[in-house]
Scaffold this motif. Structure first.
Motif, short mmCIF file in Angstrom:
data_model
loop_
_atom_site.label_atom_id
_atom_site.label_comp_id
_atom_site.label_asym_id
_atom_site.label_seq_id
_atom_site.Cartn_x
_atom_site.Cartn_y
_atom_site.Cartn_z
N ALA A 294 -3.63 7.74 6.76
CA ALA A 294 -2.95 7.31 7.10
C ALA A 294 -2.84 5.52 7.58
O ALA A 294 -1.73 4.68 7.17
CB ALA A 294 -1.07 7.87 7.71
N ILE A 295 -2.71 5.47 8.98
CA ILE A 295 -3.08 3.92 9.13
C ILE A 295 -4.04 3.24 8.42
O ILE A 295 -3.34 2.21 8.32
CB ILE A 295 -4.64 4.35 10.73
N GLU A 296 -4.70 3.38 7.76
CA GLU A 296 -5.76 2.86 6.67
C GLU A 296 -4.58 2.48 5.82
O GLU A 296 -4.85 1.28 5.02
CB GLU A 296 -6.83 3.49 6.30
N ASN A 297 -3.50 3.60 5.14
CA ASN A 297 -2.39 2.81 4.00
C ASN A 297 -1.93 2.42 4.49
O ASN A 297 -0.44 2.05 3.88
CB ASN A 297 -2.44 3.81 3.37
N ILE A 298 -1.79 1.72 5.83
CA ILE A 298 -0.28 0.31 6.16
C ILE A 298 -0.92 -0.69 5.92
O ILE A 298 -1.23 -1.64 6.43
CB ILE A 298 -0.23 1.24 7.63
N ASP A 299 0.25 -1.34 5.61
CA ASP A 299 0.06 -2.82 4.60
C ASP A 299 -0.12 -3.47 5.53
O ASP A 299 1.23 -3.81 6.65
CB ASP A 299 0.46 -2.94 3.02
N ILE A 300 -0.57 -5.15 5.96
CA ILE A 300 -0.29 -5.61 6.89
C ILE A 300 -0.01 -6.94 5.98
O ILE A 300 1.12 -7.35 6.33
CB ILE A 300 -1.18 -5.76 7.90
N GLY A 301 -0.92 -7.27 5.64
CA GLY A 301 -0.70 -8.24 4.86
C GLY A 301 0.74 -8.45 4.03
O GLY A 301 1.34 -10.03 3.69
N GLY A 302 0.59 -7.67 3.17
CA GLY A 302 1.87 -7.40 1.75
C GLY A 302 2.47 -7.91 2.72
O GLY A 302 3.65 -9.02 2.66
N PRO A 303 3.31 -7.15 3.92
CA PRO A 303 4.14 -7.44 4.40
C PRO A 303 4.64 -9.06 4.98
O PRO A 303 6.27 -9.73 5.36
CB PRO A 303 4.51 -6.77 5.87
N ALA A 304 3.69 -9.08 5.58
CA ALA A 304 3.64 -10.72 5.92
C ALA A 304 4.02 -11.73 4.90
O ALA A 304 4.61 -12.95 5.17
CB ALA A 304 2.43 -11.20 6.68
N VAL B 284 1.44 9.61 2.88
CA VAL B 284 2.06 11.00 4.45
C VAL B 284 2.41 11.76 3.29
O VAL B 284 1.93 13.30 4.34
CB VAL B 284 2.63 9.98 4.84
N ALA B 285 2.78 11.91 2.34
CA ALA B 285 3.79 12.63 1.58
C ALA B 285 2.93 13.87 1.00
O ALA B 285 2.81 15.27 0.88
CB ALA B 285 4.87 12.30 0.42
N LYS B 286 1.21 13.54 0.42
CA LYS B 286 0.46 14.16 0.58
C LYS B 286 -0.21 15.42 1.72
O LYS B 286 -1.11 15.41 1.38
CB LYS B 286 -0.45 13.30 -0.09
N GLY B 287 -0.18 14.76 2.66
CA GLY B 287 -0.12 15.23 4.23
C GLY B 287 -1.93 14.55 4.10
O GLY B 287 -2.27 15.02 5.22
N ALA B 288 -1.87 13.44 4.51
CA ALA B 288 -3.01 12.91 4.75
C ALA B 288 -3.02 12.97 6.23
O ALA B 288 -2.52 12.77 6.76
CB ALA B 288 -3.53 11.26 4.45
N ASP B 289 -4.54 12.97 6.71
CA ASP B 289 -4.23 12.90 8.13
C ASP B 289 -4.53 11.91 8.90
O ASP B 289 -3.85 10.74 7.79
CB ASP B 289 -6.48 13.09 8.52
N TYR B 290 -4.16 11.41 10.14
CA TYR B 290 -3.63 10.28 10.84
C TYR B 290 -4.80 8.88 10.49
O TYR B 290 -4.28 7.67 10.15
CB TYR B 290 -4.22 10.42 12.52
N ALA B 291 -6.57 9.04 10.60
CA ALA B 291 -7.20 7.69 10.00
C ALA B 291 -7.03 7.13 8.68
O ALA B 291 -6.29 6.24 8.74
CB ALA B 291 -8.67 8.35 9.82
N TYR C 249 0.67 -1.45 -0.53
CA TYR C 249 0.19 -0.32 0.12
C TYR C 249 1.10 0.79 0.42
O TYR C 249 1.87 1.43 0.88
CB TYR C 249 -0.68 -0.41 1.31
N PRO C 250 0.39 2.66 -1.25
CA PRO C 250 1.57 3.05 -0.60
C PRO C 250 1.73 4.24 0.28
O PRO C 250 1.21 5.53 0.45
CB PRO C 250 1.04 3.91 -2.14
N PHE C 251 2.04 3.72 1.73
CA PHE C 251 1.63 4.80 2.64
C PHE C 251 2.88 5.55 2.99
O PHE C 251 2.57 6.81 2.82
CB PHE C 251 2.80 4.11 3.84
#
Length: 529
Positions: A123-133, A114-121, A108-110
């Motif tokens: 940014a959190i939704e763009n944290i990949d979990i399955g991919g890194p695993a 973030v570089a686009k100035g996304a809000d906290y929520a 996911y393009p985290f």
């Protein structure tokens, strides 16, 4: 484990779908079965390719807005199973787990979010979990599994399959695993760094930094040192994102010095007029304003013509023909500017080894960031020195206040001193440096060296007196004793800008009054080591 591992089944799950269809077609042509998820599977089907949804493999649909889709033994068993371990093979057969020989995942393009100035929520939704695993699982099992995390490795994968009759070599899989672990490491570094900033934690328990290879360099500061240049993913104007129009490949020292030059010249807004900075060994040897860019260059050059030879030139406005002609009259390593007109480019084209870098803008001198320095056994981290002083923040401490012209030059000298190695002394006259003393153990020595260089330059230019006569002087830190200040007065300086804060400030102020100097305190220091 054998050296060659066959590739019969692949799982493709990507956020960046660049090159996905071409890769999938090439794999299908090699009789590779395709598994996929969500948007990737839809894109493959739209392209007319046969693909099996991961949900069919796991027996569970994608759920929770896609948060749960690949975290299942049907996937991770296929990635982690040792093909030459009888117990692993039996477990796969017992539970109906098929081997996955290739994993193609980008996350996911985290960082971009973030570089686009996304809000906290967001940014959190763009944290990949399955991919890194999945990436970490496949990379761990590189004895049998190939894992591709970069689009730029697609062609290398296909070439490897062609060279080995549809198989991959152990050495190739090792290299892919290295890239994969670096990617997940960089991803976690981006997440933790962002979260530290979001929580206002300036000193988190663990700090991680990551970069992407931009260039393998011929050598480092010296020929016996290997070196490489990495970028941090930011999009701000500067050396990392500059376009090189011509010239030889940049060296380690070129990159370091060009960055120093560009950061200095970026202190001066184009709206305030043309400014040129000439840098040698990361120190400015001439900085000046001018009515035109060519005049700014000429005045900067006249500060120290000897040191300017083979230097780096930075401009705060687009390069024009007159300035280009002046620059090409001596040997120059690099020119960096926000832009360049066609006439200037044509002039530079005749100097094929002269490097021309365009940045499409200036760096923001007020931008927050981190400065990192490695030491034995660790590294130091501090805020980037983005401190600036306005005229209204200066404190006049002498009987005589600076004149309007002196004040303008004092602020110019102070800005330049910020970019000079400590101990730093900078003489300025009429918007141009006329003497720079850098990196001395004694502030008095820096003062003397700067004055001496000014006298030498005045002689070379055929002037009747040193250019420090009638100048102002900036010191990056306080004068601990009156001797440095009096040395500047002897050189002809009429006004001084310094932080103040010495135990002997009263003695220094007294000496300034006796010498008829005007002096202002900034209350801010600019050490640069």
């Amino acid at each position: 484990m054998t050296d060659l591992a066959p590739l019969r089944r692949a799982l493709l799950s990507v956020s960046d779908k660049t090159g996905l269809i071409d890769l999938a077609r090439a794999l299908t042509a090699r009789d590779v079965e395709l598994l996929s998820t969500g948007g990737s599977a839809a894109a493959l089907r739209d392209a007319g390719l046969a693909v099996t949804d991961v949900a069919e493999v796991t027996g569970f649909p994608e759920m929770m807005d896609g948060r749960v889709k690949t975290l299942h033994p049907g996937v991770h068993g296929g990635l982690l199973a040792l093909r030459d371990d009888a117990a692993h093979v039996a477990a796969m057969e017992e539970h109906g787990i098929g081997p996955i020989d290739l994993l193609v995942v980008n996350l996911y393009p985290f960082e971009a979010t973030v570089a686009k100035g996304a809000d906290y929520a967001t940014a959190i939704e763009n944290i990949d979990i399955g991919g890194p695993a999945m990436i970490r699982a496949a990379a761990k099992n590189h004895a049998f599994v190939s894992v591709v995390t970069d689009v730029q490795d697609y062609d290398a994968l296909l070439a490897e399959l062609d060279a080995n009759d549809g198989q991959t070599t152990y050495a190739f899989r090792q290299k892919l695993a290295l890239t994969a672990y670096a990617r997940t490491g960089a991803y976690d570094a981006a997440v933790s760094g962002w979260m530290a900033g979001a929580l206002g934690d300036t000193a988190p328990r663990r700090r991680v930094f990551a970069g992407t290879l931009a260039q393998t360099l011929r050598y480092g500061e010296n020929p016996h040192q290997s070196a490489a240049f990495y970028t941090d993913g930011s999009t701000k104007p500067g050396i990392a994102n500059a376009r090189q129009l011509q010239g030889k490949e940049l060296s380690y020292n070129n990159i370091n010095d060009t960055d120093a030059a560009f950061e200095l010249v970026s202190e001066f807004s184009p709206e305030d007029g043309p400014v040129c900075a000439i840098i040698k060994h990361a120190n400015p040897c001439g900085v000046a304003r001018g009515a035109s860019l060519s005049e700014a260059y000429s005045r900067a050059y006249d500060c120290d013509r000897t040191s300017a030879f083979g230097g780096i030139v930075a401009l705060n406005q687009p390069l024009d023909a007159d300035t280009a002609r002046a620059i090409t009259e001596i040997f120059t390593e690099v020119v960096i500017a926000p832009g360049a007109d066609d006439a200037a480019r044509e002039i530079f084209a005749a100097k094929k080894n002269l490097r021309l870098l365009l940045t499409d803008g200036l760096s923001d001198p007020t931008e927050a960031g981190l400065a990192i320095k490695q030491v034995s056994g660790g590294f130091l981290v501090q805020d980037r020195d983005n401190g600036r002083i306005g005229e209204w923040e200066l404190k006049t401490v002498t009987k005589r206040a600076p004149t309007r012209d002196e004040l303008r030059d004092l602020l110019f000298a102070w800005t330049v001193a910020k970019h000079v190695k400590s101990n730093a002394i900078v003489y300025v006259k009429d918007g141009a440096t006329v003497g720079v003393g850098a990196g001395q153990m004694s502030r008095v020595d820096s003062t003397r060296i700067a004055a001496r260089k000014s006298a030498d330059m005045a002689e070379a230019l055929g002037l009747g007196s040193p250019t420090t006569q009638g100048s102002v002087v900036a010191s990056d830190a306080f004068f601990p004793f009156p001797d440095g200040l009096l040395t500047a007065a002897e050189a002809g300086a009429t006004a001084v800008i310094q932080p103040g804060g010495s135990m002997r400030d009263d003695k220094v102020i007294e000496a300034a009054d006796e010498a008829g100097l005007a002096m202002v305190f900034t209350g801010m220091r600019h050490f640069r080591h």
